[in-house]
Design an enzyme around this catalytic site. Structure first.
Site, PDB file in Angstrom:
ATOM      1  CE1 TYR A 150      -3.180   2.765   0.943  1.00 14.64           C
ATOM      2  CE2 TYR A 150      -2.541   2.660   2.595  1.00 14.64           C
ATOM      3  CZ  TYR A 150      -3.269   3.360   1.652  1.00 14.64           C
ATOM      4  OH  TYR A 150      -3.895   5.028   2.266  1.00 14.64           O
ATOM      5  CB  ILE A 151       2.876   3.069   2.650  1.00 15.48           C
ATOM      6  CG1 ILE A 151       0.977   3.187   3.795  1.00 15.48           C
ATOM      7  CG2 ILE A 151       3.772   4.687   2.695  1.00 15.48           C
ATOM      8  CD1 ILE A 151       1.533   3.179   4.345  1.00 15.48           C
TER       9      ILE A 151
ATOM     10  CB  ALA B 258      10.022  -5.146   3.058  1.00  9.45           C
TER      11      ALA B 258
ATOM     12  CB  SER C 130       1.843  -3.501   9.918  1.00 17.11           C
ATOM     13  OG  SER C 130       0.559  -4.463   8.504  1.00 17.11           O
TER      14      SER C 130
ATOM     15  CB  THR D 212       4.078   2.488  13.699  1.00 21.41           C
ATOM     16  OG1 THR D 212       3.083   2.089  13.943  1.00 21.41           O
ATOM     17  CG2 THR D 212       5.304   1.321  14.792  1.00 21.41           C
TER      18      THR D 212
ATOM     19  CE1 TYR E 132       4.456  -2.681  12.285  1.00 27.46           C
ATOM     20  CE2 TYR E 132       2.856  -1.499  14.041  1.00 27.46           C
ATOM     21  CZ  TYR E 132       3.138  -2.153  12.305  1.00 27.46           C
ATOM     22  OH  TYR E 132       3.569  -0.791  12.045  1.00 27.46           O
TER      23      TYR E 132
ATOM     24  CG  ASN F 208      -4.839   5.427  12.759  1.00 23.41           C
ATOM     25  OD1 ASN F 208      -4.468   6.122  13.615  1.00 23.41           O
ATOM     26  ND2 ASN F 208      -5.632   5.243  12.967  1.00 23.41           N
TER      27      ASN F 208
ATOM     28  NE  ARG G 226     -11.209  -3.024  19.465  1.00 26.30           N
ATOM     29  CZ  ARG G 226     -10.893  -2.024  18.050  1.00 26.30           C
ATOM     30  NH1 ARG G 226     -10.767  -3.339  17.123  1.00 26.30           N
ATOM     31  NH2 ARG G 226     -10.330  -0.849  17.111  1.00 26.30           N
TER      32      ARG G 226
END
Length: 334
Positions: free
Chosen positions: A10-11, A80, A83, A123, A147, A176, A288
């Site tokens: 995606y990114i 790579a 995630s 992240t 992660y 996000n 959650r």
């Protein structure tokens, strides 16, 4: 030539596309564990003679040697990685082997072939439960899942590789990410799809789905969780600025990539309804465990040092994502 690892995803694919639009020579390295051959075909079409694809795995040293040998790679942009937070808690070995060992192998290959500049896709998960909002780069990094730990480990390794071998890195800590290429050439295409916005948009092609909002009694403006959504094209512009910063002799550093603003889950549903002109049913479920009420980035450092400024609104992101989903839906019908 710029190496983009994970460029079929995606990114990474948006990064490769932006580099090609800037007339850079690009080689994409990907093993298709989560990326798509259709994305590579699109990049080949857009890049023509400036684009090259190398299928390989970061865990395979022969692949890395073949990739670097004989190519004049000036810098690396490293996407790579696996995630999925929930998967990382169930199978941490997969995440440490791929994300950490794979990154070490990449850095070792860079050192061997005298490539000393890398932009790293990190992240906000490296922060864990935030102690302050908005989250600054100086905030405590205490990840709560494998992660986030895998990404933080690579950040620390990059510091050591800078001190020992002179490999300069910029680590970009995403909040996000949302949206798609504004010309609808590439977009988000995960399997399984775990992100809120594409899942809401996909549901408009199947009216039977009712979404769950996990908790509506958080201490926020409407009781639902608030997150910082950054447009993928704005995000890629930050990578381009980070690359230019390193090529100009910049030192190893790290930056938050977010908008410094937050939107609630209910606001996301409202915007998706506005963009699609369709009612999207949802129900309230229990909270959650481990979901912070608010996650918002302090992005001043990226603005001041990189000269970056996010320009697109959340409406823009959802609209481009919806155009992409419409295109995918039509393609799937054929």
């Amino acid at each position: 030539m710029i190496l983009v690892t994970g460029g079929a995803g995606y990114i990474g694919s948006h990064m490769a596309l932006k580099l090609l639009e800037n007339n850079e020579k690009v080689v994409v390295f990907d093993n298709f564990s989560t990326g798509h051959i259709e994305t590579i075909e699109t990049l080949m079409k857009e890049g023509k003679d400036n684009f090259e694809f190398f299928e390989g795995d970061l865990l395979n040293l022969n692949d890395l040697n073949a990739l670097f040998k004989g190519r004049n790679i000036e810098a690396v942009i490293h996407f790579a990685a696996f995630s999925l937070v929930e998967e990382s808690t169930k199978n941490p070995a997969k995440y440490y082997k791929n994300n950490v060992t794979g990154s070490i192998n990449l850095l070792d290959a860079m050192h061997k072939y005298n490539v000393n500049k890398i932009v790293f896709s990190s992240t906000a998960a490296t922060y864990g439960e935030p102690e302050e909002i908005p989250i600054k780069e100086t905030s405590l990094q205490n990840p709560v899942n494998p992660y986030g730990t895998s990404k933080l480990t690579v950040e620390k390794i990059m510091d050591d590789y800078d001190r020992a071998y002179g490999i300069k890195s910029v680590r970009l800590r995403y909040f996000n990410v949302a949206g798609a290429d504004s010309k609808c050439r590439i977009g988000e295409n995960h399997n399984p799809e775990t992100h809120l916005i594409p899942n809401i948009l996909k549901s408009t092609f199947n009216n039977k789905k009712t979404f769950k909002i996990f908790g509506d009694n958080y201490n926020t403006k409407d009781g639902t969780c608030v997150r910082d959504y950054i447009n993928v094209e704005d995000l890629i512009n930050a990578h381009l600025l980070a690359l230019k910063y390193l090529l100009a002799g910049g030192k190893t550093d790290f930056f938050n990539l977010g908008t410094n603003e937050g939107n609630s889950v209910k606001e996301i549903f409202d915007l998706c309804t506005k963009v699609t002109n369709k009612e999207i049913p949802f129900e309230i479920a229990q909270k959650r465990a481990g979901d912070p009420a608010v996650l918002i980035a302090d992005n001043k450092k990226a603005k001041e040092i990189l000269g970056w400024n996010p320009e697109k609104t959340l409406y823009d992101s959802i609209k481009s994502a919806y155009m992409w989903e419409l295109k995918q839906n039509e393609r799937n019908k054929k």
